[in-house]
Design an enzyme around this catalytic site. Structure first.
Site, PDB file in Angstrom:
ATOM      1  N   ASP A  91     -71.798   0.599  23.594  1.00  0.00           N
ATOM      2  CA  ASP A  91     -70.548   0.750  24.343  1.00  0.00           C
ATOM      3  C   ASP A  91     -70.030   1.821  24.490  1.00  0.00           C
ATOM      4  O   ASP A  91     -69.670   2.281  25.703  1.00  0.00           O
ATOM      5  CB  ASP A  91     -69.440  -0.410  23.868  1.00  0.00           C
ATOM      6  CG  ASP A  91     -70.186  -1.951  23.963  1.00  0.00           C
ATOM      7  OD1 ASP A  91     -71.317  -2.070  24.026  1.00  0.00           O
ATOM      8  OD2 ASP A  91     -69.350  -2.725  23.441  1.00  0.00           O
TER       9      ASP A  91
ATOM     10  N   GLU B  92     -71.429  -5.175  10.380  1.00  0.00           N
ATOM     11  CA  GLU B  92     -71.890  -4.707  11.873  1.00  0.00           C
ATOM     12  C   GLU B  92     -72.391  -3.293  11.852  1.00  0.00           C
ATOM     13  O   GLU B  92     -73.641  -2.816  12.658  1.00  0.00           O
ATOM     14  CB  GLU B  92     -70.752  -4.908  12.798  1.00  0.00           C
ATOM     15  CG  GLU B  92     -70.810  -4.828  14.225  1.00  0.00           C
ATOM     16  CD  GLU B  92     -69.401  -4.972  14.906  1.00  0.00           C
ATOM     17  OE1 GLU B  92     -68.364  -5.174  14.180  1.00  0.00           O
ATOM     18  OE2 GLU B  92     -69.760  -5.173  16.330  1.00  0.00           O
TER      19      GLU B  92
HETATM   20  C1  9WN Z   1     -68.862  -5.981  24.314  1.00  0.00           C
HETATM   21  C2  9WN Z   1     -71.864  -8.392  20.183  1.00  0.00           C
HETATM   22  C3  9WN Z   1     -71.639  -7.207  20.977  1.00  0.00           C
HETATM   23  C4  9WN Z   1     -72.850  -6.497  20.777  1.00  0.00           C
HETATM   24  C5  9WN Z   1     -72.920  -4.963  21.507  1.00  0.00           C
HETATM   25  C6  9WN Z   1     -71.661  -4.392  20.814  1.00  0.00           C
HETATM   26  C7  9WN Z   1     -70.361  -5.360  20.873  1.00  0.00           C
HETATM   27  C8  9WN Z   1     -68.913  -6.051  22.628  1.00  0.00           C
HETATM   28  C9  9WN Z   1     -67.515  -5.645  22.117  1.00  0.00           C
HETATM   29  O1  9WN Z   1     -70.568  -6.345  20.335  1.00  0.00           O
HETATM   30  O2  9WN Z   1     -69.977  -5.306  22.050  1.00  0.00           O
HETATM   31  O3  9WN Z   1     -70.216  -6.563  24.880  1.00  0.00           O
HETATM   32  O4  9WN Z   1     -66.566  -6.656  22.178  1.00  0.00           O
HETATM   33  O5  9WN Z   1     -67.112  -4.722  21.643  1.00  0.00           O
HETATM   34  O6  9WN Z   1     -71.435  -3.096  21.075  1.00  0.00           O
HETATM   35  O7  9WN Z   1     -73.801  -4.341  21.310  1.00  0.00           O
HETATM   36  O8  9WN Z   1     -73.858  -6.959  21.622  1.00  0.00           O
HETATM   37  O9  9WN Z   1     -72.342  -8.209  18.770  1.00  0.00           O
END
Ligand code: 9WN
Length: 437
Positions: free
Chosen positions: A173, A410
């Site tokens: 992100d 994570e």
């Molecule tokens: C937005 C779920 C997701 C991952 C992404 C990570 C994070 C979300 C957030 O979490 O993104 O999609 O709310 O920050 O960056 O890679 O798929 O684990």
């Protein structure tokens, strides 16, 4: 590796996946991410292939049941049992007809995952092998439609690569790779005051994207949403359009997995087509995303037609493609070994998400420095594809040691290895199973 350590890690990984199973899909983590995410489901399936293939298929099915008619697989499938205020932006904000999903995508890891689950199914007995065949038949046309969407509607640059239109689509992100492109995205500081960032209730603000990032993220969704998430003429009316080396390396790898799947299903001609498509994607990545001066891959901003000068871990992932030219393979390996990323031979840790030597390197903030297991899993795959067995084994050992010492977090501090973000994170657990198997 000690047997006791492997058994501990295996058991704790299985427990995380038990905790995060809702009955019909897996959540990435219970509090921070209470819905189903697209590329998470693929990494999760790769681990469930060893522990519970039935759940791997169920999870992939849940995701693909939400596939759009145009082939796009949404980046989040919302759980109707979860309240709107438990995640921002939730289903009301996305306002997708039927309200079950977002309108953007994530890297297409799913063909690789389906092939991995299928390939391991027979080890679980005849019923499992039978189920795997049925599931693979069900998934194959849907996986093809997913690829067709990405190489068709999302071929905004016209060279055969998929373009992402939101940083969330990359899965990485707030990677510095998007900084230059995001600078051109209007940030309305008042916009965010109308919403509440739920992530900050469950995570440290210093570890997450900033409010400025979020105001741009929200603005980009509103713009895409305004035309019903249509890709028609998108380049002229959207302020973020980027070709990412990691996303496209996964796109090419998915074509190769589809070739294996098509071959297994007796569709030899289609298998050939998939291999040709993988070859074309590799050539386009080599042509458009390689910078001969830095000797690595970078993302291309389609609005300025410029490559980002920064070194992100995404630039190493074209290594997954077997047809990559030998000089590019050597140069990427050199990058991976350099002080920027320092493979375990130097640091004892897996690669960070961003260049350790850069001024923006941030040990805590999400994709701007911390170590993530999924990208290291992909990097290891690339090392194996090109026969760097010792480096691949060192990386595997470093990942296993990191998760065993610190837990199924994570992400991890790139200097101390301390766990950051969600503590019981599904893809860290799932990929640990694969790394131990
Ligand atoms: C937005 C779920 C997701 C991952 C992404 C990570 C994070 C979300 C957030 O979490 O993104 O999609 O709310 O920050 O960056 O890679 O798929 O684990």
């Amino acid at each position: 590796m000690h047997e006791e350590m492997s058994a501990d890690l295996w058991n704790s990984a299985v427990r995380v996946l038990e905790t995060n199973w809702t009955g019909h899909h897996m959540v990435p983590s219970r509090r921070l991410y209470p819905h189903q995410w697209s590329w998470d489901a693929a990494f999760i399936a790769i681990g469930l292939a060893y522990a519970n293939p039935g759940r791997a298929w169920r999870d992939l099915r849940s995701l693909f049941e939400a596939q759009w008619a145009d082939g796009r697989v949404p980046h989040i499938v919302f759980d109707p049992a979860t309240a709107e205020e438990d995640y921002f932006p939730g289903p009301a904000f996305w306002d997708v007809p039927g309200r079950g999903s977002t309108g953007i995508v994530q890297p297409p890891m799913h063909a690789v995952a389906a092939w991995e689950v299928y390939r391991h199914a027979a080890a679980h007995g005849a019923d499992s092998a039978l189920q795997a065949r049925i599931e693979l038949e069900w998934l194959y046309p849907r996986l093809v439609a997913q690829q067709d969407y990405l190489t068709g509607s999302r071929n905004l640059g016209g060279a055969g690569l998929a373009c992402i239109v939101h940083p969330w689509e990359s899965g990485l992100d707030n990677s510095p790779g998007w900084d230059a492109a995001l600078a051109g995205v209007p940030a309305d500081p008042d916009l965010l005051s109308t919403y509440r960032r739920r992530d900050l209730a469950n995570a440290d603000a210093a570890h997450r994207p900033t409010d400025l990032d979020y105001s741009r993220y929200v603005g980009l969704v509103l713009n895409y949403r305004a035309e019903g998430y249509s890709d028609e003429g998108l380049l002229s009316r959207h302020t973020f359009a980027v070709e990412c080396p990691a996303f496209n390396a996964i796109l090419g790898t998915a074509e190769l997995a589809l070739a294996q799947i098509a071959g297994e299903l007796g569709r030899a001609a289609e298998a050939t087509t998939h291999r040709e498509r993988a070859h074309r994607i590799t050539a386009a990545i080599a042509e458009r995303l390689w910078d001969p001066r830095t000797r690595t891959f970078h993302c291309r901003d389609l609005r300025t037609d410029r490559l980002s000068p920064l070194h992100c871990v995404s630039g190493l992932l074209p290594l997954m493609l077997p047809d990559l030219a030998a000089d590019q393979v050597e140069a990427v390996l050199g990058q991976a070994r350099s002080a920027r990323f320092g493979l375990p031979e130097q640091t004892g840790l897996p690669a960070p998400s961003y260049d350790r030597t850069a001024p923006e390197f941030d040990t805590l903030r999400y994709w701007r420095g911390p170590v993530w297991i999924n990208v290291n899993w992909l990097l290891r795959r690339g090392l194996l594809v090109h026969g760097f067995r010792d480096e691949a084994e060192d990386l595997r050992t470093a990942m296993v040691r990191l998760v065993h010492r610190n837990g199924h977090f994570e992400y991890f501090h790139p200097a101390t290895g301390e766990g950051l973000g969600a503590p019981t994170f599904s893809w860290t657990a799932a990929l640990s199973l694969d790394l131990l198997a």
